[in-house]
Design a protein around this motif. Structure first.
Motif, PDB file in Angstrom:
ATOM      1  N   ASP A  45      17.526 -14.345  16.524  1.00 11.14           N
ATOM      2  CA  ASP A  45      17.075 -13.960  17.877  1.00 11.14           C
ATOM      3  C   ASP A  45      16.799 -12.454  17.952  1.00 11.14           C
ATOM      4  OD1 ASP A  45      17.193 -16.585  18.832  1.00 11.14           O
ATOM      5  OD2 ASP A  45      19.287 -16.353  19.467  1.00 11.14           O
ATOM      6  N   ALA A  46      17.657 -11.657  17.322  1.00 16.47           N
ATOM      7  CA  ALA A  46      17.467 -10.204  17.332  1.00 16.47           C
ATOM      8  C   ALA A  46      16.190  -9.812  16.593  1.00 16.47           C
ATOM      9  CB  ALA A  46      18.687  -9.517  16.722  1.00 16.47           C
ATOM     10  N   LEU A  47      15.910 -10.458  15.470  1.00  9.59           N
ATOM     11  CA  LEU A  47      14.680 -10.177  14.726  1.00  9.59           C
ATOM     12  C   LEU A  47      13.466 -10.500  15.581  1.00  9.59           C
ATOM     13  CD1 LEU A  47      12.951  -9.502  12.252  1.00  9.59           C
ATOM     14  CD2 LEU A  47      13.371 -11.842  11.445  1.00  9.59           C
ATOM     15  N   ARG A  48      13.454 -11.656  16.199  1.00  5.14           N
ATOM     16  CA  ARG A  48      12.319 -12.025  17.063  1.00  5.14           C
ATOM     17  C   ARG A  48      12.114 -11.000  18.162  1.00  5.14           C
ATOM     18  NH1 ARG A  48       9.067 -16.515  16.766  1.00  5.14           N
ATOM     19  NH2 ARG A  48       8.368 -16.841  18.876  1.00  5.14           N
ATOM     20  N   ALA A  49      13.204 -10.529  18.749  1.00  6.51           N
ATOM     21  CA  ALA A  49      13.106  -9.530  19.822  1.00  6.51           C
ATOM     22  C   ALA A  49      12.535  -8.211  19.286  1.00  6.51           C
ATOM     23  CB  ALA A  49      14.474  -9.308  20.457  1.00  6.51           C
ATOM     24  N   ARG A  50      13.003  -7.758  18.103  1.00 10.45           N
ATOM     25  CA  ARG A  50      12.483  -6.515  17.517  1.00 10.45           C
ATOM     26  C   ARG A  50      10.994  -6.623  17.221  1.00 10.45           C
ATOM     27  NH1 ARG A  50      17.349  -6.790  14.814  1.00 10.45           N
ATOM     28  NH2 ARG A  50      16.397  -7.637  12.927  1.00 10.45           N
ATOM     29  N   LEU A  51      10.578  -7.735  16.639  1.00 10.28           N
ATOM     30  CA  LEU A  51       9.158  -7.920  16.325  1.00 10.28           C
ATOM     31  C   LEU A  51       8.328  -7.972  17.598  1.00 10.28           C
ATOM     32  CD1 LEU A  51       9.508 -10.566  13.467  1.00 10.28           C
ATOM     33  CD2 LEU A  51       9.077  -8.098  13.222  1.00 10.28           C
ATOM     34  N   ARG A 108       0.825  -1.211   0.000  1.00  8.33           N
ATOM     35  CA  ARG A 108       0.000   0.000   0.000  1.00  8.33           C
ATOM     36  C   ARG A 108       0.858   1.260   0.000  1.00  8.33           C
ATOM     37  NH1 ARG A 108      -2.492  -3.522   3.383  1.00  8.33           N
ATOM     38  NH2 ARG A 108      -1.422  -2.708   5.202  1.00  8.33           N
ATOM     39  N   ASP A 109       1.924   1.267   0.786  1.00  8.38           N
ATOM     40  CA  ASP A 109       2.787   2.437   0.939  1.00  8.38           C
ATOM     41  C   ASP A 109       4.241   1.978   0.792  1.00  8.38           C
ATOM     42  OD1 ASP A 109       4.396   4.526   1.875  1.00  8.38           O
ATOM     43  OD2 ASP A 109       2.986   5.087   3.455  1.00  8.38           O
ATOM     44  N   PRO A 110       4.803   2.105  -0.405  1.00 12.06           N
ATOM     45  CA  PRO A 110       6.151   1.592  -0.631  1.00 12.06           C
ATOM     46  C   PRO A 110       7.224   2.179   0.285  1.00 12.06           C
ATOM     47  CG  PRO A 110       5.060   1.916  -2.716  1.00 12.06           C
ATOM     48  CD  PRO A 110       4.174   2.536  -1.669  1.00 12.06           C
ATOM     49  N   ALA A 111       7.148   3.458   0.603  1.00  8.57           N
ATOM     50  CA  ALA A 111       8.153   4.049   1.497  1.00  8.57           C
ATOM     51  C   ALA A 111       8.034   3.449   2.897  1.00  8.57           C
ATOM     52  CB  ALA A 111       8.007   5.566   1.537  1.00  8.57           C
ATOM     53  N   ALA A 112       6.816   3.272   3.385  1.00  6.70           N
ATOM     54  CA  ALA A 112       6.621   2.657   4.701  1.00  6.70           C
ATOM     55  C   ALA A 112       7.074   1.200   4.680  1.00  6.70           C
ATOM     56  CB  ALA A 112       5.151   2.750   5.117  1.00  6.70           C
ATOM     57  N   ALA A 113       6.816   0.499   3.580  1.00  8.80           N
ATOM     58  CA  ALA A 113       7.262  -0.896   3.471  1.00  8.80           C
ATOM     59  C   ALA A 113       8.788  -0.971   3.495  1.00  8.80           C
ATOM     60  CB  ALA A 113       6.709  -1.526   2.191  1.00  8.80           C
ATOM     61  N   ALA A 114       9.457  -0.060   2.786  1.00  9.12           N
ATOM     62  CA  ALA A 114      10.923  -0.037   2.798  1.00  9.12           C
ATOM     63  C   ALA A 114      11.435   0.200   4.216  1.00  9.12           C
ATOM     64  CB  ALA A 114      11.443   1.042   1.845  1.00  9.12           C
ATOM     65  N   ASN A 115      10.784   1.098   4.937  1.00 12.15           N
ATOM     66  CA  ASN A 115      11.162   1.364   6.325  1.00 12.15           C
ATOM     67  C   ASN A 115      10.990   0.113   7.193  1.00 12.15           C
ATOM     68  OD1 ASN A 115      11.888   3.175   8.580  1.00 12.15           O
ATOM     69  ND2 ASN A 115       9.763   2.805   9.195  1.00 12.15           N
ATOM     70  N   PHE A 116       9.878  -0.606   7.007  1.00 13.62           N
ATOM     71  CA  PHE A 116       9.637  -1.834   7.768  1.00 13.62           C
ATOM     72  C   PHE A 116      10.753  -2.849   7.532  1.00 13.62           C
ATOM     73  CE2 PHE A 116       8.104  -6.191   7.946  1.00 13.62           C
ATOM     74  CZ  PHE A 116       7.528  -6.247   9.204  1.00 13.62           C
ATOM     75  N   TYR A 117      11.097  -3.077   6.274  1.00 13.20           N
ATOM     76  CA  TYR A 117      12.131  -4.070   5.954  1.00 13.20           C
ATOM     77  C   TYR A 117      13.521  -3.619   6.411  1.00 13.20           C
ATOM     78  CZ  TYR A 117       8.843  -7.046   3.594  1.00 13.20           C
ATOM     79  OH  TYR A 117       7.791  -7.892   3.337  1.00 13.20           O
ATOM     80  N   GLU A 118      13.782  -2.319   6.360  1.00 12.11           N
ATOM     81  CA  GLU A 118      15.066  -1.824   6.860  1.00 12.11           C
ATOM     82  C   GLU A 118      15.132  -1.964   8.383  1.00 12.11           C
ATOM     83  OE1 GLU A 118      17.904   2.144   6.763  1.00 12.11           O
ATOM     84  OE2 GLU A 118      15.741   2.406   6.505  1.00 12.11           O
ATOM     85  N   LYS A 119      14.096  -1.518   9.070  1.00 12.67           N
ATOM     86  CA  LYS A 119      14.079  -1.506  10.538  1.00 12.67           C
ATOM     87  C   LYS A 119      14.113  -2.908  11.126  1.00 12.67           C
ATOM     88  CE  LYS A 119      11.150   0.179  14.303  1.00 12.67           C
ATOM     89  NZ  LYS A 119       9.911   0.913  14.600  1.00 12.67           N
ATOM     90  N   ASN A 120      13.375  -3.826  10.535  1.00 12.15           N
ATOM     91  CA  ASN A 120      13.230  -5.146  11.139  1.00 12.15           C
ATOM     92  C   ASN A 120      14.184  -6.194  10.593  1.00 12.15           C
ATOM     93  OD1 ASN A 120      10.998  -4.903  13.105  1.00 12.15           O
ATOM     94  ND2 ASN A 120      10.033  -3.998  11.314  1.00 12.15           N
ATOM     95  N   LEU A 121      14.522  -6.129   9.330  1.00 13.04           N
ATOM     96  CA  LEU A 121      15.395  -7.142   8.743  1.00 13.04           C
ATOM     97  C   LEU A 121      16.756  -6.602   8.314  1.00 13.04           C
ATOM     98  CD1 LEU A 121      12.616  -8.981   6.818  1.00 13.04           C
ATOM     99  CD2 LEU A 121      14.111 -10.034   8.499  1.00 13.04           C
ATOM    100  N   GLY A 122      16.943  -5.294   8.422  1.00 14.51           N
ATOM    101  CA  GLY A 122      18.217  -4.713   8.058  1.00 14.51           C
ATOM    102  C   GLY A 122      18.457  -4.640   6.564  1.00 14.51           C
TER     103      GLY A 122
END
Length: 142
Positions: free
Chosen positions: A95-101, A16-30
């Motif tokens: 483990d870090a991903l699980r903790a962030r989520l 729906r929002d490509p910029a927000a999606a990019a932020n999600f993937y950067e923040k959570n998966l690096g």
């Protein structure tokens, strides 16, 4: 890269929002965001995120669907996510991903053990969704 070995180049996800999606993937998966500034400026049709040196996710807005006419019916694919994509992480990254989520209260499945994938049986894996309903499996092998 100079050899001709077949590799996965990219996966396109409808968002729906490509910029927000990019932020999600950067923040959570690096994943490294690509072309987000150009997308928000209107000079490119969609941004991407880099998974590794050879593979990216393209984050296509639903508004692009009408232009997807490379095959009959392709324009009707917007909003229909793939079943899931899977990312392989180190044990620490897993483990870090699980903790962030968990910190963000993003729902996750229970842990699974021994699920088969590209590198054999994974020690642990779990699933979670992105803000657009795309399902991601995270796993580690070592």
């Amino acid at each position: 890269m100079t050899d001709n070995t077949t590799r996965l180049d990219h996966v396109v996800l409808w968002v729906r929002d490509p910029a927000a999606a990019a932020n999600f993937y950067e923040k959570n998966l690096g994943f490294e965001p690509l072309r987000v500034t150009e997308y928000t400026a209107g000079t490119v049709s969609f941004p991407s995120v880099r998974i590794d040196d050879e593979t990216i996710l393209d984050l296509a807005p639903h508004s692009m669907a009408a232009r997807m006419r490379m095959l009959p019916g392709a324009d009707a694919s917007a909003g229909h996510p793939v079943n899931h994509i899977c990312v392989s992480l180190s044990a620490h990254g897993f483990d870090a991903l699980r903790a962030r989520l968990d910190e963000q209260s993003i729902p996750m499945s229970d842990l699974s053990h021994g699920a088969y994938g590209a590198r054999g049986s994974a020690l642990r894996s779990f699933y979670f969704g992105d803000p657009d309903g795309n399902i991601i499996e995270a796993r580690h092998y070592e």
